[in-house]
Design a protein around this motif. Structure first.
Motif, PDB file in Angstrom:
ATOM      1  N   ILE A 240      -5.613  -0.422 -12.298  1.00 26.84           N
ATOM      2  CA  ILE A 240      -5.255   0.978 -12.100  1.00 26.84           C
ATOM      3  C   ILE A 240      -4.739   1.579 -13.406  1.00 26.84           C
ATOM      4  N   GLY A 241      -5.144   2.806 -13.719  1.00 27.89           N
ATOM      5  CA  GLY A 241      -4.604   3.503 -14.870  1.00 27.89           C
ATOM      6  C   GLY A 241      -3.094   3.644 -14.768  1.00 27.89           C
ATOM      7  N   GLY A 242      -2.409   3.545 -15.905  1.00 29.02           N
ATOM      8  CA  GLY A 242      -0.950   3.522 -15.909  1.00 29.02           C
ATOM      9  C   GLY A 242      -0.301   4.765 -15.345  1.00 29.02           C
ATOM     10  N   ALA A 243      -0.872   5.938 -15.593  1.00 28.73           N
ATOM     11  CA  ALA A 243      -0.246   7.178 -15.108  1.00 28.73           C
ATOM     12  C   ALA A 243      -0.221   7.211 -13.587  1.00 28.73           C
ATOM     13  N   LEU A 244      -1.332   6.824 -12.954  1.00 29.67           N
ATOM     14  CA  LEU A 244      -1.384   6.814 -11.494  1.00 29.67           C
ATOM     15  C   LEU A 244      -0.451   5.759 -10.918  1.00 29.67           C
TER      16      LEU A 244
ATOM     17  N   ASP B 236       4.730   4.302  -8.265  1.00 29.93           N
ATOM     18  CA  ASP B 236       5.971   3.526  -8.358  1.00 29.93           C
ATOM     19  C   ASP B 236       7.213   4.400  -8.183  1.00 29.93           C
ATOM     20  N   LEU B 237       7.094   5.685  -8.403  1.00 27.36           N
ATOM     21  CA  LEU B 237       8.226   6.596  -8.223  1.00 27.36           C
ATOM     22  C   LEU B 237       8.473   6.937  -6.752  1.00 27.36           C
ATOM     23  N   LEU B 238       7.608   6.464  -5.871  1.00 27.96           N
ATOM     24  CA  LEU B 238       7.743   6.720  -4.439  1.00 27.96           C
ATOM     25  C   LEU B 238       8.428   5.547  -3.752  1.00 27.96           C
ATOM     26  N   ASP B 239       8.799   5.770  -2.486  1.00 26.00           N
ATOM     27  CA  ASP B 239       9.379   4.701  -1.689  1.00 26.00           C
ATOM     28  C   ASP B 239       8.769   4.765  -0.289  1.00 26.00           C
ATOM     29  N   PHE B 240       9.142   3.818   0.572  1.00 21.47           N
ATOM     30  CA  PHE B 240       8.562   3.754   1.909  1.00 21.47           C
ATOM     31  C   PHE B 240       8.699   5.074   2.657  1.00 21.47           C
ATOM     32  N   GLU B 241       9.826   5.741   2.506  1.00 21.76           N
ATOM     33  CA  GLU B 241      10.061   6.972   3.261  1.00 21.76           C
ATOM     34  C   GLU B 241       9.050   8.066   2.921  1.00 21.76           C
ATOM     35  N   HIS B 242       8.421   7.983   1.765  1.00 28.84           N
ATOM     36  CA  HIS B 242       7.445   8.990   1.372  1.00 28.84           C
ATOM     37  C   HIS B 242       6.022   8.616   1.779  1.00 28.84           C
ATOM     38  N   VAL B 243       5.764   7.332   2.039  1.00 28.36           N
ATOM     39  CA  VAL B 243       4.390   6.831   2.117  1.00 28.36           C
ATOM     40  C   VAL B 243       4.069   6.128   3.435  1.00 28.36           C
ATOM     41  N   GLU B 244       5.021   5.441   4.010  1.00 30.29           N
ATOM     42  CA  GLU B 244       4.743   4.547   5.133  1.00 30.29           C
ATOM     43  C   GLU B 244       3.995   5.253   6.266  1.00 30.29           C
TER      44      GLU B 244
ATOM     45  N   SER C  26     -14.856  -3.169  -8.370  1.00 28.08           N
ATOM     46  CA  SER C  26     -13.841  -2.674  -7.433  1.00 28.08           C
ATOM     47  C   SER C  26     -12.439  -3.136  -7.791  1.00 28.08           C
ATOM     48  N   ASN C  27     -12.211  -3.525  -9.042  1.00 24.31           N
ATOM     49  CA  ASN C  27     -10.895  -4.059  -9.397  1.00 24.31           C
ATOM     50  C   ASN C  27      -9.772  -3.069  -9.124  1.00 24.31           C
ATOM     51  N   ALA C  28      -9.848  -1.891  -9.712  1.00 23.86           N
ATOM     52  CA  ALA C  28      -8.775  -0.908  -9.528  1.00 23.86           C
ATOM     53  C   ALA C  28      -8.677  -0.471  -8.075  1.00 23.86           C
ATOM     54  N   LEU C  29      -9.819  -0.315  -7.413  1.00 21.11           N
ATOM     55  CA  LEU C  29      -9.807   0.071  -6.001  1.00 21.11           C
ATOM     56  C   LEU C  29      -9.109  -0.993  -5.164  1.00 21.11           C
ATOM     57  N   ASN C  30      -9.387  -2.267  -5.437  1.00 19.37           N
ATOM     58  CA  ASN C  30      -8.715  -3.332  -4.698  1.00 19.37           C
ATOM     59  C   ASN C  30      -7.221  -3.369  -4.992  1.00 19.37           C
ATOM     60  N   HIS C  31      -6.849  -3.095  -6.234  1.00 22.47           N
ATOM     61  CA  HIS C  31      -5.427  -3.069  -6.571  1.00 22.47           C
ATOM     62  C   HIS C  31      -4.715  -1.901  -5.895  1.00 22.47           C
ATOM     63  N   LEU C  32      -5.406  -0.759  -5.766  1.00 25.24           N
ATOM     64  CA  LEU C  32      -4.824   0.359  -5.019  1.00 25.24           C
ATOM     65  C   LEU C  32      -4.646  -0.009  -3.546  1.00 25.24           C
ATOM     66  N   ARG C  33      -5.580  -0.765  -3.004  1.00 28.76           N
ATOM     67  CA  ARG C  33      -5.422  -1.214  -1.617  1.00 28.76           C
ATOM     68  C   ARG C  33      -4.171  -2.084  -1.466  1.00 28.76           C
ATOM     69  N   LEU C  34      -3.905  -2.929  -2.450  1.00 26.66           N
ATOM     70  CA  LEU C  34      -2.700  -3.746  -2.403  1.00 26.66           C
ATOM     71  C   LEU C  34      -1.441  -2.880  -2.422  1.00 26.66           C
ATOM     72  N   VAL C  35      -1.422  -1.881  -3.289  1.00 22.52           N
ATOM     73  CA  VAL C  35      -0.253  -0.993  -3.378  1.00 22.52           C
ATOM     74  C   VAL C  35      -0.044  -0.260  -2.060  1.00 22.52           C
ATOM     75  N   VAL C  36      -1.121   0.296  -1.507  1.00 22.43           N
ATOM     76  CA  VAL C  36      -1.008   1.043  -0.250  1.00 22.43           C
ATOM     77  C   VAL C  36      -0.524   0.134   0.875  1.00 22.43           C
ATOM     78  N   ARG C  37      -1.070  -1.069   0.951  1.00 24.16           N
ATOM     79  CA  ARG C  37      -0.625  -2.005   1.995  1.00 24.16           C
ATOM     80  C   ARG C  37       0.845  -2.371   1.807  1.00 24.16           C
ATOM     81  N   TRP C  38       1.263  -2.518   0.546  1.00 29.92           N
ATOM     82  CA  TRP C  38       2.672  -2.845   0.282  1.00 29.92           C
ATOM     83  C   TRP C  38       3.599  -1.752   0.805  1.00 29.92           C
ATOM     84  N   TYR C  39       3.122  -0.515   0.772  1.00 27.04           N
ATOM     85  CA  TYR C  39       3.904   0.613   1.288  1.00 27.04           C
ATOM     86  C   TYR C  39       3.788   0.750   2.807  1.00 27.04           C
ATOM     87  N   ARG C  40       3.141  -0.208   3.462  1.00 28.98           N
ATOM     88  CA  ARG C  40       2.931  -0.186   4.908  1.00 28.98           C
ATOM     89  C   ARG C  40       2.174   1.072   5.329  1.00 28.98           C
TER      90      ARG C  40
END
Length: 210
Positions: free
Chosen positions: A90-94, A99-107, A123-137
């Motif tokens: 994933i590009g660093g800016a995105l 990373d500036l968000l928390d569960f209350e904003h995303v879950e 699909s590397n970045a796309l798969n990594h975004l899936r990991l981030v989204v899943r981490w946020y429930r």
């Protein structure tokens, strides 16, 4: 009484002028606006965000765009993320914005993703975004869009390959449908997502205040 249409946020994570992922994100948001969804758009090129310091509750009073980012995510039922893949991830800016968000904003919200690549498709970045989204429930729709050879994919601002445009449209509508089904609601089951014939069009491009 039918439910209000879902609110969909687009987050553009590329800082490059003429960004392919930003152009495709705007296409997706415009399509959903025409379908009757309530939409908003955040472009990281227009926001003044700090580097995340690991404190998800830090209000960053000197950086009001942090509050804007968090409030837009909190208000959204679904989110479309768009950005580049750099060095296999994933590009660093995105990533920093997320990373500036928390569960209350995303879950519990529904996500889709568009990724532009400078070379061959993967699909590397796309798969990594899936990991981030899943981490946020939160939920990621099955559809995703990877754009190989991105700098030549949008001559004149339109997809050179009509199939690319169709895939972006499919992704956008999948996010809207899932968001309408999965968001918390108080009006009971059975509300329908407005279709292309809907006359309700509410769209915003969110910019920082000066």
């Amino acid at each position: 009484m039918s439910a209000a249409p879902p609110r969909i946020l687009g987050l553009g994570g590329s800082l490059r002028p003429g960004s392919t992922s930003q152009l495709l994100l705007r296409r997706a948001v415009s399509l959903l606006e025409a379908d009757g969804c309530r939409t908003s758009l955040l472009d990281l090129r227009e926001l003044d965000l700090p580097f995340c310091n690991g404190d998800k509750q830090d209000p960053w009073p000197s950086r009001p765009d942090v509050k804007l980012l968090r409030e837009e995510f909190r208000a959204a039922d679904g989110v479309i993320l768009a950005g580049p893949e750099y060095h296999g991830t994933i590009g660093g800016a995105l990533k920093n914005a997320l990373d500036l968000l928390d569960f209350e904003h995303v879950e519990g919200k529904v996500f889709g993703a568009i990724c532009a690549l400078g070379g061959r498709s993967n699909s590397n970045a796309l798969n990594h975004l899936r990991l981030v989204v899943r981490w946020y429930r939160a939920w990621m729709v099955p559809e995703q869009v990877a754009v190989p050879q991105a700098r030549s994919a949008m001559p004149g601002g339109e997809p050179a390959d009509p199939e690319l445009g169709a895939r972006v449209d499919e992704l956008a509508r999948s996010v809207a449908r899932a968001a309408a089904l999965l968001r918390p609601r108080t009006d009971g089951p059975g509300a329908e997502l407005p279709g292309p014939e809907s006359t309700l069009n509410v769209s915003r491009t969110v910019k920082r205040e000066h």
